[in-house]
Design an enzyme around this catalytic site. Structure first.
Site, short mmCIF file in Angstrom:
data_model
loop_
_atom_site.label_atom_id
_atom_site.label_comp_id
_atom_site.label_asym_id
_atom_site.label_seq_id
_atom_site.Cartn_x
_atom_site.Cartn_y
_atom_site.Cartn_z
N HIS A 1 0.81 -1.32 0.01
CA HIS A 1 -0.02 0.04 -0.06
C HIS A 1 0.78 1.41 -0.11
O HIS A 1 1.57 1.50 1.04
CB HIS A 1 -0.80 0.16 1.30
N ASP B 1 -8.16 2.20 1.16
CA ASP B 1 -7.77 3.13 2.25
C ASP B 1 -8.59 4.62 1.75
O ASP B 1 -7.97 5.63 2.42
CB ASP B 1 -6.26 3.47 2.24
#
Length: 729
Positions: free
Chosen positions: A256, A368
């Site tokens: 990420h 996210d």
């Protein structure tokens, strides 16, 4: 043997670090070290190696805030290491504790090969040395300061490290590497982790405890001859399998990488390079390893700045180890961004994947993002997206979301098959505790058996490590831990949808009960985003109209000078196909706007540097939109019949409804116009307003705006608060 579980557990807890770890790198030899501090913005490898380097030593400090330091390491493999695997151990340690800093990219023979960071210090050099080989490589080290987050006032603060050296080069040595010791370390760690997650009265825990304790009996500090018999002690318990109803996990390698957050965009490019090249190296030695990346903007950066990495990615995609996911140009905010821009995220994202790799992406990967509008399922369906994944909703601070595998229904009734990984993290470390959390959290366990786990260090941490991959292998069918399979996202969703029986339906918005302050912070960014969205729409509308009534080129040259663009500006993808200046400029303008809709830019959750860059980007987008709009309007006017109108002007309306408005003439005077929907009208430029029509002027000045309609003047500050009011009558 007396049964003393607590004593045995304490013994087991320290054995890995004290006895097994020293076997990994048993012999070490120093290297020669030189360094060169760049100062200012990063420079490419070709330029760096031409600059003068100075002697450096282990223990020396390096790197002031946001600086780049290039290290040059040389040495000779000792003759006595014949037949050994050899690595370089590079520790770019942060002096005051660990954080986002300590990142380096290793170059060998001019090519990036692997990253070193807070999670990885070993640089593989050779599997079987002869002795006497010369070692010569460079490391581009980034002095990224550690951000401190204070939730009380919602600020992200960077400690004031100006002028200080942040890091210490703690280690720079050649070393022999014992791969069998590493396998013992992972066998031992897998059994220890699983044991600690099982109930104390369960037979499986007792068997693991006994096997680990017997392994400790075999281990002999300093004697590598104990490695093989130690692994033999653990082999029987490692071989025990699960039953048919076990929770099944699809594990996908993931890193990420926020496209901006507590670092600027220029640093994101280097974070991607470090992470991607490491993933590619691990694929060479672990053919079952799969890695996913979700943002075409990051691929475009690799294509421009790191072409060798990009070519390796293309090869990995073809052999099925690298998977393109996501669909959007970047992982965009889904609250502030307009519906049109969300559609453009998919147009540019999916087109890039199709044109570059020949792949039609069918999923939306947004782990996210700070909440998801109820209009999104309709946009997803019409964009050819079948599946949606996020994890962020698990962060809600009040109510626990009730599902993990379900259908998400939008405002118009459109449904998208959706999965929230119950492991509740997009940076999974593949621990036994996390595997069990996925099992125990999973709220559809009465109707489904499958869940996805994205594993790897995020945000510049380098993605999956060898430890993560080896743990995933051991969890493949380890009794007491969910079954783990390293696989693709596409394979997971196919199996998950087939596996789920009568999935529940969630209707409406997916609201995140956290990060609420991001809806009001950084007003300039939000204002300019909306302004540019509207300007680009108007430019395209008039451009299409102009091509119909008066075909031909619109722009003769690019309206944005090279000096106006940030260092990460990517040439328009479309320019490679037809060289049309207008198409090239609009393509780049849209992609710049989409880039700044990233979920830590437009919401206002990044550091100050990011918003200084925004102040370059938005005016450039507006400049392109205005140039295309005005050129298109001029070409339309060339074909408009203005006969019979004295002192004519043409007034355009790009909206889908008829408008009656006060408009400003080129000379600054005001007049009144009625214009049909999606069209234009021709009228006299004579100023004058109908009786009862009072226009409101908006003038920007200082840190806010002044609204004046001739009767009342209102002052508004940059936060949108009224600070003064004056009656003009």
């Amino acid at each position: 043997m007396e049964k003393l579980p607590r004593v045995f557990e304490e013994r087991i807890a320290v054995a890995g670090g004290r006895i097994i770890e020293p076997f990994l790198y048993p012999e070490k030899s120093p290297m020669n070290i030189e360094a060169m501090a760049v100062g200012g913005e990063p420079i490419p490898y070709e330029e760096a190696i031409q600059r003068p380097f100075t002697p450096f030593a282990e223990g020396d400090k390096w790197g002031s805030k946001w600086d780049t330091v290039w290290f040059h390491f040389t040495g000779v493999v000792p003759a006595g290491w014949n037949g050994q695997s050899v690595v370089a151990l590079i520790n770019l340690s942060f002096e005051e504790g660990e954080g986002f800093g300590r990142e380096g990219l290793v170059y060998m023979d001019g090519k990036p090969v692997i990253a070193v960071n807070r999670n990885r210090s070993a640089v593989p050099l050779m599997d079987c040395a002869q002795g006497g080989e010369k070692i010569d490589f460079y490391v581009e080290a980034a002095a990224n300061p550690v951000a401190q987050m204070f939730w009380g006032d919602g600020d992200l603060l960077m400690p004031d490290y100006e002028g200080e050296s942040l890091f210490v080069l703690k280690q720079a040595q050649l070393a022999t590497y014992n791969p069998e010791a590493f396998q013992l370390k992972m066998d031992f760690e897998a059994c220890r982790q699983a044991m600690m997650e099982l109930p104390e009265n369960e037979a499986r825990r007792g068997q693991l405890l006994r096997a680990l304790n017997k392994t400790c009996d075999v281990l002999d500090l300093g004697d590598p001859g104990c490695i093989a018999p130690a692994r033999a002690e653990l082999a029987p318990v490692l071989a025990k399998k699960n039953g048919d109803t076990v929770h099944k996990i699809s594990a996908v390698g993931h890193a990420h990488i926020d496209t901006a957050w507590v670092w600027p965009l220029r640093e994101t490019i280097r974070k991607c390079a470090r992470t991607f090249t490491t993933a590619l190296r691990y694929m060479e030695t672990h053919p079952d390893y799969r890695f996913v990346c979700s943002q075409p903007q990051q691929y475009a950066w690799m294509k421009q700045y790191y072409p060798s990495i990009y070519e390796d990615i293309k090869v990995a995609i073809k052999r099925g180890q690298w998977e393109t996911v996501g669909g959007m140009w970047i992982e965009a905010d889904c609250n502030i961004t307009s519906g049109e821009s969300l559609v453009r995220q998919f147009i540019h994202g999916k087109n890039f994947y199709q044109e570059e790799f020949g792949i039609e992406v069918k999923d939306l990967w947004l782990p996210d993002v700070f909440g998801y509008a109820a209009a999104l399922p309709q946009i997803l369906q019409k964009s050819g997206i079948d599946w949606f994944l996020t994890q962020k909703i698990s962060w809600s601070d009040t109510n626990r979301f009730p599902h993990h595998t379900f259908y998400w229904e939008g405002l118009d009734g459109s449904r998208i098959f959706t999965h929230f990984p119950p492991v509740d993290t997009y940076n999974c470390q593949m621990t036994a505790a996390e595997m069990k959390r996925s099992e125990h959290n999973f709220q559809e366990n009465d109707r489904a058996t499958r869940a996805l786990v994205p594993f790897g260090h995020g945000d510049g941490g380098g993605g999956p490590s060898l430890e993560h991959i080896e743990l995933a292998r051991r969890w493949e069918d380890f009794e007491g831990v969910p079954q783990v399979e390293m696989t693709s996202v596409l394979d997971f969703f196919d199996k998950c949808k087939e596996d789920a029986v009568d999935p529940p339906v969630w209707r409406g918005e997916l609201y995140l009960e956290l990060h609420r302050g991001t809806l009001t912070s950084q007003a300039y960014t939000k204002y300019m985003n909306r302004k540019c969205e509207l300007m680009l729409r108007d430019a395209e509308f008039l451009q299409v109209m102009a091509q119909r009534v008066n075909p031909g080129a619109l722009l003769g040259e690019d309206p944005v000078a090279a000096d106006d663009r940030p260092v990460w500006d990517v040439p328009a993808h479309i320019a490679e196909k037809d060289g049309d200046v207008t198409a090239m400029a609009m393509d780049r303008a849209w992609k710049t706007l989409l880039l700044n809709q990233f979920h830590d830019i437009i919401p206002g959750s990044s550091i100050h540097w990011v918003y200084e860059d925004v102040k370059i980007d938005y005016p450039n987008v507006a400049k392109v939109a205005a140039a295309v709009r005005d050129a298109a309007a001029a070409r339309i006017v060339e074909k408009v019949d203005t006969s019979g109108v004295e002192n004519p002007v043409v007034v355009f309306n790009t909206l889908a409804q008829e408008r009656q408005e006060v408009v400003e003439l080129p000379n600054g005077e005001l007049t009144y116009a009625e214009v049909p929907q999606c069209g234009y009208s021709v009228q006299s430029a004579d100023p004058g307003l109908p009786e009862g029509v009072s226009p409101t002027r908006v003038v920007a000045g200082g840190d806010g705006y002044v609204l004046n309609n001739g009767l009342l003047e209102v002052k508004i500050d940059s936060r949108g608060l009224v600070t003064g009011m004056l009656d003009l009558e």
